[in-house]
Design a protein around this motif. Sequence first.
Motif, PDB file in Angstrom:
ATOM      1  N   GLU A  34      14.639 -10.738  -8.317  1.00  0.00           N
ATOM      2  CA  GLU A  34      15.002  -9.347  -8.094  1.00  0.00           C
ATOM      3  C   GLU A  34      14.088  -8.706  -7.054  1.00  0.00           C
ATOM      4  N   GLN A  35      14.696  -7.935  -6.185  1.00  0.00           N
ATOM      5  CA  GLN A  35      13.928  -7.166  -5.213  1.00  0.00           C
ATOM      6  C   GLN A  35      13.116  -6.116  -5.968  1.00  0.00           C
ATOM      7  N   PRO A  36      11.837  -5.945  -5.633  1.00  0.00           N
ATOM      8  CA  PRO A  36      11.067  -4.889  -6.316  1.00  0.00           C
ATOM      9  C   PRO A  36      11.706  -3.523  -6.076  1.00  0.00           C
ATOM     10  N   LEU A  37      11.750  -2.708  -7.113  1.00  0.00           N
ATOM     11  CA  LEU A  37      12.327  -1.381  -7.011  1.00  0.00           C
ATOM     12  C   LEU A  37      11.223  -0.399  -6.632  1.00  0.00           C
ATOM     13  N   THR A  38      11.458   0.406  -5.599  1.00  0.00           N
ATOM     14  CA  THR A  38      10.440   1.347  -5.145  1.00  0.00           C
ATOM     15  C   THR A  38      11.000   2.758  -5.045  1.00  0.00           C
ATOM     16  N   LEU A  39      10.147   3.713  -5.390  1.00  0.00           N
ATOM     17  CA  LEU A  39      10.467   5.125  -5.246  1.00  0.00           C
ATOM     18  C   LEU A  39       9.312   5.777  -4.502  1.00  0.00           C
ATOM     19  N   SER A  40       9.640   6.568  -3.503  1.00  0.00           N
ATOM     20  CA  SER A  40       8.614   7.273  -2.735  1.00  0.00           C
ATOM     21  C   SER A  40       8.861   8.771  -2.819  1.00  0.00           C
ATOM     22  N   LEU A  41       7.766   9.531  -2.830  1.00  0.00           N
ATOM     23  CA  LEU A  41       7.813  10.986  -2.787  1.00  0.00           C
ATOM     24  C   LEU A  41       7.083  11.404  -1.518  1.00  0.00           C
ATOM     25  N   THR A  42       7.827  11.982  -0.581  1.00  0.00           N
ATOM     26  CA  THR A  42       7.250  12.343   0.717  1.00  0.00           C
ATOM     27  C   THR A  42       6.436  13.628   0.603  1.00  0.00           C
ATOM     28  N   ALA A  43       5.713  13.933   1.662  1.00  0.00           N
ATOM     29  CA  ALA A  43       4.930  15.173   1.714  1.00  0.00           C
ATOM     30  C   ALA A  43       5.824  16.401   1.584  1.00  0.00           C
ATOM     31  N   GLU A  44       7.077  16.269   2.017  1.00  0.00           N
ATOM     32  CA  GLU A  44       8.032  17.381   1.941  1.00  0.00           C
ATOM     33  C   GLU A  44       8.707  17.482   0.573  1.00  0.00           C
ATOM     34  N   GLY A  45       8.402  16.557  -0.330  1.00  0.00           N
ATOM     35  CA  GLY A  45       9.000  16.579  -1.660  1.00  0.00           C
ATOM     36  C   GLY A  45      10.303  15.808  -1.764  1.00  0.00           C
ATOM     37  N   GLN A  46      10.673  15.070  -0.729  1.00  0.00           N
ATOM     38  CA  GLN A  46      11.899  14.270  -0.723  1.00  0.00           C
ATOM     39  C   GLN A  46      11.667  12.960  -1.477  1.00  0.00           C
ATOM     40  N   LEU A  47      12.585  12.623  -2.371  1.00  0.00           N
ATOM     41  CA  LEU A  47      12.529  11.347  -3.070  1.00  0.00           C
ATOM     42  C   LEU A  47      13.319  10.308  -2.296  1.00  0.00           C
ATOM     43  N   ILE A  48      12.780   9.108  -2.202  1.00  0.00           N
ATOM     44  CA  ILE A  48      13.452   8.019  -1.514  1.00  0.00           C
ATOM     45  C   ILE A  48      13.434   6.802  -2.436  1.00  0.00           C
ATOM     46  N   LEU A  49      14.614   6.384  -2.863  1.00  0.00           N
ATOM     47  CA  LEU A  49      14.768   5.224  -3.731  1.00  0.00           C
ATOM     48  C   LEU A  49      15.119   4.033  -2.851  1.00  0.00           C
ATOM     49  N   GLN A  50      14.249   3.025  -2.860  1.00  0.00           N
ATOM     50  CA  GLN A  50      14.318   1.937  -1.900  1.00  0.00           C
ATOM     51  C   GLN A  50      14.196   2.572  -0.510  1.00  0.00           C
ATOM     52  N   GLU A  51      15.254   2.627   0.251  1.00  0.00           N
ATOM     53  CA  GLU A  51      15.193   3.274   1.570  1.00  0.00           C
ATOM     54  C   GLU A  51      16.205   4.413   1.689  1.00  0.00           C
ATOM     55  N   THR A  52      16.748   4.836   0.530  1.00  0.00           N
ATOM     56  CA  THR A  52      17.799   5.848   0.516  1.00  0.00           C
ATOM     57  C   THR A  52      17.304   7.159  -0.094  1.00  0.00           C
ATOM     58  N   PRO A  53      17.381   8.264   0.653  1.00  0.00           N
ATOM     59  CA  PRO A  53      17.019   9.563   0.061  1.00  0.00           C
ATOM     60  C   PRO A  53      17.910   9.863  -1.147  1.00  0.00           C
ATOM     61  N   ILE A  54      17.308  10.463  -2.168  1.00  0.00           N
ATOM     62  CA  ILE A  54      18.051  10.787  -3.384  1.00  0.00           C
ATOM     63  C   ILE A  54      17.593  12.147  -3.895  1.00  0.00           C
ATOM     64  N   LEU A  55      18.537  12.923  -4.392  1.00  0.00           N
ATOM     65  CA  LEU A  55      18.193  14.225  -4.964  1.00  0.00           C
ATOM     66  C   LEU A  55      17.502  14.025  -6.305  1.00  0.00           C
ATOM     67  N   ASN A  56      16.592  14.927  -6.613  1.00  0.00           N
ATOM     68  CA  ASN A  56      15.878  14.852  -7.883  1.00  0.00           C
ATOM     69  C   ASN A  56      16.843  14.860  -9.062  1.00  0.00           C
ATOM     70  N   THR A  57      17.929  15.635  -8.954  1.00  0.00           N
ATOM     71  CA  THR A  57      18.905  15.731 -10.047  1.00  0.00           C
ATOM     72  C   THR A  57      19.697  14.432 -10.236  1.00  0.00           C
ATOM     73  N   ASP A  58      19.759  13.612  -9.200  1.00  0.00           N
ATOM     74  CA  ASP A  58      20.483  12.340  -9.282  1.00  0.00           C
ATOM     75  C   ASP A  58      19.596  11.170  -9.695  1.00  0.00           C
ATOM     76  N   LEU A  59      18.284  11.396  -9.740  1.00  0.00           N
ATOM     77  CA  LEU A  59      17.351  10.292  -9.954  1.00  0.00           C
ATOM     78  C   LEU A  59      17.550   9.590 -11.301  1.00  0.00           C
ATOM     79  N   ILE A  60      17.526  10.332 -12.396  1.00  0.00           N
ATOM     80  CA  ILE A  60      17.620   9.696 -13.720  1.00  0.00           C
ATOM     81  C   ILE A  60      18.956   8.974 -13.907  1.00  0.00           C
TER      82      ILE A  60
END
Length: 85
Positions: free
Chosen positions: A9-35
């Motif tokens: 399995e590819q490791p799953l990664t989540l990033s939180l940018t300085a602007e508060g943007q969440l990025i799941l793998q390499e795709t931006p995602i809204l906080n409300t869509d994360l869970i």
Amino acid sequence: AKSLPSEKEQPLTLSLTAEGQLILQETPILNTDLIPKLKAISQEREDNRIFFRADGTNNYESVMKIMGSLSKAGFPNISLVTDPE
């Protein structure tokens, strides 16, 4: 012998940018869509580990809220990723 989840399995990664943007793998995602998205992903994966990287300008509270969300979504094994200075 059964292979380890991390071997197939590819490791799953989540990033939180300085602007508060969440990025799941390499795709931006809204906080409300994360869970919902992570719950769907967790059903398909054997490995419950996620790598979480947050820009240092984010405050502690927002980082802890996201970590709580990760755990609730089926990823209690959170590895924090740091970038060398």
